[in-house]
Write a protein that holds these residues in place. Structure first.
Motif, PDB file in Angstrom:
ATOM      1  N   GLY A 292       5.284  -0.406  -7.916  1.00 49.01           N
ATOM      2  CA  GLY A 292       5.545   0.002  -6.542  1.00 49.01           C
ATOM      3  C   GLY A 292       4.771   1.258  -6.167  1.00 49.01           C
ATOM      4  O   GLY A 292       4.236   1.379  -5.061  1.00 49.01           O
ATOM      5  N   MET A 293       4.704   2.197  -7.107  1.00 50.17           N
ATOM      6  CA  MET A 293       3.966   3.435  -6.846  1.00 50.17           C
ATOM      7  C   MET A 293       2.470   3.167  -6.734  1.00 50.17           C
ATOM      8  O   MET A 293       1.776   3.776  -5.921  1.00 50.17           O
ATOM      9  N   GLN A 294       1.975   2.243  -7.563  1.00 47.51           N
ATOM     10  CA  GLN A 294       0.545   1.912  -7.468  1.00 47.51           C
ATOM     11  C   GLN A 294       0.227   1.314  -6.100  1.00 47.51           C
ATOM     12  O   GLN A 294      -0.805   1.603  -5.513  1.00 47.51           O
ATOM     13  N   GLN A 295       1.150   0.472  -5.600  1.00 52.78           N
ATOM     14  CA  GLN A 295       0.887  -0.109  -4.286  1.00 52.78           C
ATOM     15  C   GLN A 295       0.952   0.973  -3.207  1.00 52.78           C
ATOM     16  O   GLN A 295       0.225   0.908  -2.219  1.00 52.78           O
ATOM     17  N   ARG A 296       1.785   1.992  -3.413  1.00 49.00           N
ATOM     18  CA  ARG A 296       1.780   3.131  -2.486  1.00 49.00           C
ATOM     19  C   ARG A 296       0.423   3.821  -2.485  1.00 49.00           C
ATOM     20  O   ARG A 296      -0.041   4.296  -1.441  1.00 49.00           O
ATOM     21  N   VAL A 297      -0.187   3.929  -3.666  1.00 52.93           N
ATOM     22  CA  VAL A 297      -1.513   4.536  -3.739  1.00 52.93           C
ATOM     23  C   VAL A 297      -2.505   3.719  -2.911  1.00 52.93           C
ATOM     24  O   VAL A 297      -3.298   4.272  -2.136  1.00 52.93           O
ATOM     25  N   ALA A 298      -2.433   2.404  -3.072  1.00 54.38           N
ATOM     26  CA  ALA A 298      -3.344   1.535  -2.303  1.00 54.38           C
ATOM     27  C   ALA A 298      -3.104   1.701  -0.807  1.00 54.38           C
ATOM     28  O   ALA A 298      -4.051   1.718  -0.013  1.00 54.38           O
ATOM     29  N   ILE A 299      -1.835   1.866  -0.414  1.00 53.07           N
ATOM     30  CA  ILE A 299      -1.520   2.075   1.006  1.00 53.07           C
ATOM     31  C   ILE A 299      -2.053   3.441   1.455  1.00 53.07           C
ATOM     32  O   ILE A 299      -2.658   3.572   2.523  1.00 53.07           O
ATOM     33  N   ALA A 300      -1.870   4.467   0.617  1.00 55.88           N
ATOM     34  CA  ALA A 300      -2.378   5.804   0.947  1.00 55.88           C
ATOM     35  C   ALA A 300      -3.901   5.785   1.097  1.00 55.88           C
ATOM     36  O   ALA A 300      -4.458   6.400   2.008  1.00 55.88           O
ATOM     37  N   ARG A 301      -4.566   5.068   0.205  1.00 54.79           N
ATOM     38  CA  ARG A 301      -6.026   4.985   0.291  1.00 54.79           C
ATOM     39  C   ARG A 301      -6.445   4.350   1.613  1.00 54.79           C
ATOM     40  O   ARG A 301      -7.387   4.812   2.259  1.00 54.79           O
ATOM     41  N   ALA A 302      -5.712   3.299   2.003  1.00 57.40           N
ATOM     42  CA  ALA A 302      -6.032   2.631   3.263  1.00 57.40           C
ATOM     43  C   ALA A 302      -5.791   3.566   4.449  1.00 57.40           C
ATOM     44  O   ALA A 302      -6.619   3.653   5.360  1.00 57.40           O
ATOM     45  N   LEU A 303      -4.680   4.322   4.421  1.00 57.97           N
ATOM     46  CA  LEU A 303      -4.362   5.217   5.542  1.00 57.97           C
ATOM     47  C   LEU A 303      -5.368   6.368   5.634  1.00 57.97           C
ATOM     48  O   LEU A 303      -5.786   6.749   6.724  1.00 57.97           O
TER      49      LEU A 303
ATOM     50  N   GLU B 122      -0.297 -10.149   1.428  1.00 60.38           N
ATOM     51  CA  GLU B 122       0.862 -10.264   0.518  1.00 60.38           C
ATOM     52  C   GLU B 122       1.100  -8.946  -0.227  1.00 60.38           C
ATOM     53  O   GLU B 122       1.207  -8.948  -1.459  1.00 60.38           O
ATOM     54  N   PRO B 123       1.204  -7.834   0.502  1.00 52.93           N
ATOM     55  CA  PRO B 123       1.163  -6.541  -0.197  1.00 52.93           C
ATOM     56  C   PRO B 123       2.377  -6.260  -1.070  1.00 52.93           C
ATOM     57  O   PRO B 123       2.312  -5.414  -1.944  1.00 52.93           O
TER      58      PRO B 123
ATOM     59  N   VAL C 145      -8.009  -2.632   4.006  1.00 52.05           N
ATOM     60  CA  VAL C 145      -7.259  -3.779   3.501  1.00 52.05           C
ATOM     61  C   VAL C 145      -6.410  -3.336   2.308  1.00 52.05           C
ATOM     62  O   VAL C 145      -6.882  -2.607   1.444  1.00 52.05           O
ATOM     63  N   VAL C 146      -5.148  -3.775   2.305  1.00 57.10           N
ATOM     64  CA  VAL C 146      -4.303  -3.600   1.121  1.00 57.10           C
ATOM     65  C   VAL C 146      -4.110  -4.980   0.501  1.00 57.10           C
ATOM     66  O   VAL C 146      -3.604  -5.889   1.159  1.00 57.10           O
ATOM     67  N   PHE C 147      -4.542  -5.130  -0.745  1.00 63.14           N
ATOM     68  CA  PHE C 147      -4.441  -6.422  -1.422  1.00 63.14           C
ATOM     69  C   PHE C 147      -3.123  -6.535  -2.174  1.00 63.14           C
ATOM     70  O   PHE C 147      -2.461  -5.541  -2.458  1.00 63.14           O
ATOM     71  N   GLN C 148      -2.785  -7.774  -2.509  1.00 61.80           N
ATOM     72  CA  GLN C 148      -1.548  -7.990  -3.261  1.00 61.80           C
ATOM     73  C   GLN C 148      -1.583  -7.284  -4.614  1.00 61.80           C
ATOM     74  O   GLN C 148      -0.647  -6.614  -5.008  1.00 61.80           O
ATOM     75  N   ASP C 149      -2.707  -7.435  -5.313  1.00 63.67           N
ATOM     76  CA  ASP C 149      -2.734  -7.030  -6.713  1.00 63.67           C
ATOM     77  C   ASP C 149      -3.265  -5.603  -6.859  1.00 63.67           C
ATOM     78  O   ASP C 149      -4.455  -5.389  -7.035  1.00 63.67           O
ATOM     79  N   TYR C 150      -2.347  -4.641  -6.787  1.00 61.35           N
ATOM     80  CA  TYR C 150      -2.732  -3.222  -6.880  1.00 61.35           C
ATOM     81  C   TYR C 150      -3.418  -2.905  -8.199  1.00 61.35           C
ATOM     82  O   TYR C 150      -4.262  -2.043  -8.268  1.00 61.35           O
ATOM     83  N   SER C 151      -3.045  -3.639  -9.271  1.00 65.39           N
ATOM     84  CA  SER C 151      -3.623  -3.306 -10.572  1.00 65.39           C
ATOM     85  C   SER C 151      -5.115  -3.610 -10.604  1.00 65.39           C
ATOM     86  O   SER C 151      -5.836  -3.125 -11.451  1.00 65.39           O
TER      87      SER C 151
END
Lengths: 260, 259
Positions: free
Chosen positions: B138-149, B160-161, B78-84
């Protein structure tokens, strides 16, 4: 003086200059007073006493017993405080049950605990350790508890989604997340520990820095008394600095406040 | 592969009971990109929590490969909206991505390699040793996406990513997700309030009704692939589809009688 916000060396210079001026003023004042009054020793007399007492003849007989009492009491408060804080933060029922008790116990003025502690535990180390541990644990308990209650839902959901559970969840996610609050509690408690150490040694002891200061006053050895007070001040500075070093290492990931 | 059957969630009970979603039915096929949109308050987040096993539904169930979901399954990320808040602030980027592979549900042989591959896919090489707060949103959300992948899920849920990043970053991240979707062969379910985004990215769009929500409409988005921010969004078909979804959401009672 906006430039002070950005200049670290500027702050050091300003601080050092102010300190030097204050020391100079105190020095001039005591020099002039000591000619007519024995209650004002000169800087030289206090320094001589400091050197003869604390470097290092009384270290084994007074400094070490004081430090040992403080560290044992503070250590117990830290471990028990974090443990109880986690329990209260994790259980609504226990938290509701404990809240009135905690509010009462932490409201008792610390010095008032000394007479009953002496009755119960005598005038040995145990009394000081128990009183320090008892009084120091509240800020740690309450800060830890608040830290657990403030744990973020999204953060915990992320851990759950990725199957981080049990002991690993506690050690890798929960404990680091609560750590800044735990350190806030530890900082408050450290000052309380020093305060209570000195108070308890003045009331009931046969050694220790607090006892030394009290005895010097009783014997009109004002230079020894001031030397002891100065040592206690220095001790407080050093202990706070050591705690801040530990905190900075453990929380090295923490976002600096000026970056927010 | 993922089926939502008669799914309902009611919060509370008695007079104060509030039904967020009511008897939802839809399914998601392997490799599909499904967008879920609905008016605000339509229980999108409730639906996502039920699909991910974070929340037990009141009625019905969600199955993944035929098995009912009761806890977050290992086949899902799961990628959540709030990357922080979803990233762990005390770990570096690298450790954030590796953590589920070392200590979580999908312990694999070479977490470092999997993390490096995922970070490369989202364009974050060179930032491995940074802490999350040192990166832009934006980069933090990329990290969250990378973690998910890196977790190698079959299904990736996104809540709401892109809602917390600026418009340009948002477009970049949309295209990034479409790209890695091919590379990692992952099925994606995107929950969003943004109609343009849902139409632009999805193969199908599920439109939820006002609460208590049901599936109001399922639209197939047959726009050509690969999608492109400039080409796709200028197609008349795109405009027609987004208008259609818009009308479904904003004025469902006025919509033409095509149902």
């Amino acid at each position: 003086m906006r430039w002070l916000n950005h200049s670290r060396s500027g702050r050091v210079v300003v601080g050092a200059t102010a300190s030097a001026l204050m020391i100079l003023a105190a020095w001039l004042f005591t020099e002039s007073k000591s000619e007519t009054s024995y209650i004002w020793p000169t800087f030289g007399q206090v320094w001589t006493s400091f050197r003869e007492t604390w470097l290092f003849s009384h270290v084994g007989s007074d400094v070490w017993p004081s430090l040992r009492r403080m560290f044992v009491g503070y250590g117990i408060a830290a471990v028990a405080g974090v443990a109880v804080g986690f329990v209260l933060g994790s259980s609504k029922v226990l938290d509701a049950m404990a809240t009135p008790v905690v509010s009462f116990l932490r409201s008792i003025p610390a010095a008032a605990l000394l007479p009953p502690a002496i009755v119960l535990f005598g005038i040995g180390d145990l009394t000081k350790i128990v009183v320090i541990a008892f009084v120091c644990c509240w800020p740690i308990i309450l800060n830890t508890r608040d830290g657990v209650l403030e744990l973020d839902d999204t953060m915990l959901a992320s851990a759950r989604i990725y199957g981080i559970t049990g002991v690993r969840r506690f050690g890798l996610i929960v404990l680091p997340a609560v750590a800044p609050r735990i350190f806030a509690g530890l900082r408050i408690s450290l000052s309380i520990a020093i305060l209570l150490l000195v108070t308890s040694e003045m009331v009931a002891s046969v050694n220790g820095i607090g006892y030394f200061v009290f005895l010097a006053q009783q014997q009109f050895a004002v230079d020894d008394m001031w030397a002891g007070v100065i040592l206690l001040g220095l001790l407080g500075v050093v202990l706070n600095y050591l705690l801040s070093l530990v905190e900075r290492f453990v929380l090295r990931w923490h976002q600096p406040a000026d970056h927010a | 592969m993922l089926e939502v059957v008669g799914l309902g969630k009611t919060y509370g009970s008695g007079a104060k009971a509030k039904t967020a979603i009511d008897r939802l039915d839809f399914s998601v096929e392997t490799g599909e990109f499904v967008g879920i949109v609905g008016p605000s308050g339509a229980g999108k987040t409730t639906l996502l929590k039920c699909m991910s096993g974070l929340l037990a539904p009141t009625t019905g169930q969600v199955t993944l490969n035929g098995k009912p979901i009761t806890e977050p399954p290992v086949e899902m990320a799961v990628v959540f909206q709030d990357y922080s808040r979803s990233l762990f602030a005390w770990f570096t980027i690298e450790r954030n991505v590796e953590l589920p592979l070392r200590h979580g549900g999908n312990r694999i042989k070479d977490p470092a390699a999997a993390a490096a591959e995922a970070l490369k896919a989202v364009g974050l090489e060179g930032h491995e040793k940074s802490y999350p707060w040192q990166l832009s949103g934006g980069m933090q959300q990329r990290v969250a996406i990378a973690r998910a992948l890196a977790y190698q899920p079959q299904v990736l849920l996104m809540d709401e990513p892109f809602a917390s990043v600026d418009a340009q970053t948002r477009a970049e991240l949309e295209d990034l997700v479409l790209r890695v979707r091919e590379q990692f062969g992952v099925t994606i379910i995107l929950v969003t309030h943004d109609i343009d985004e849902a139409v632009y990215m999805s193969d199908r769009v599920v439109v939820l009704s006002r609460p208590p929500s049901t599936v109001q409409e399922v639209l197939t988005i047959d726009l050509p692939k690969p999608r492109s921010q400039s080409a796709t969004k200028t197609l008349p078909e795109y405009a027609a589809l987004r208008t259609r979804v818009y009308e479904e959401i904003v004025a469902p009672e006025n919509r033409p009688s095509h149902v």
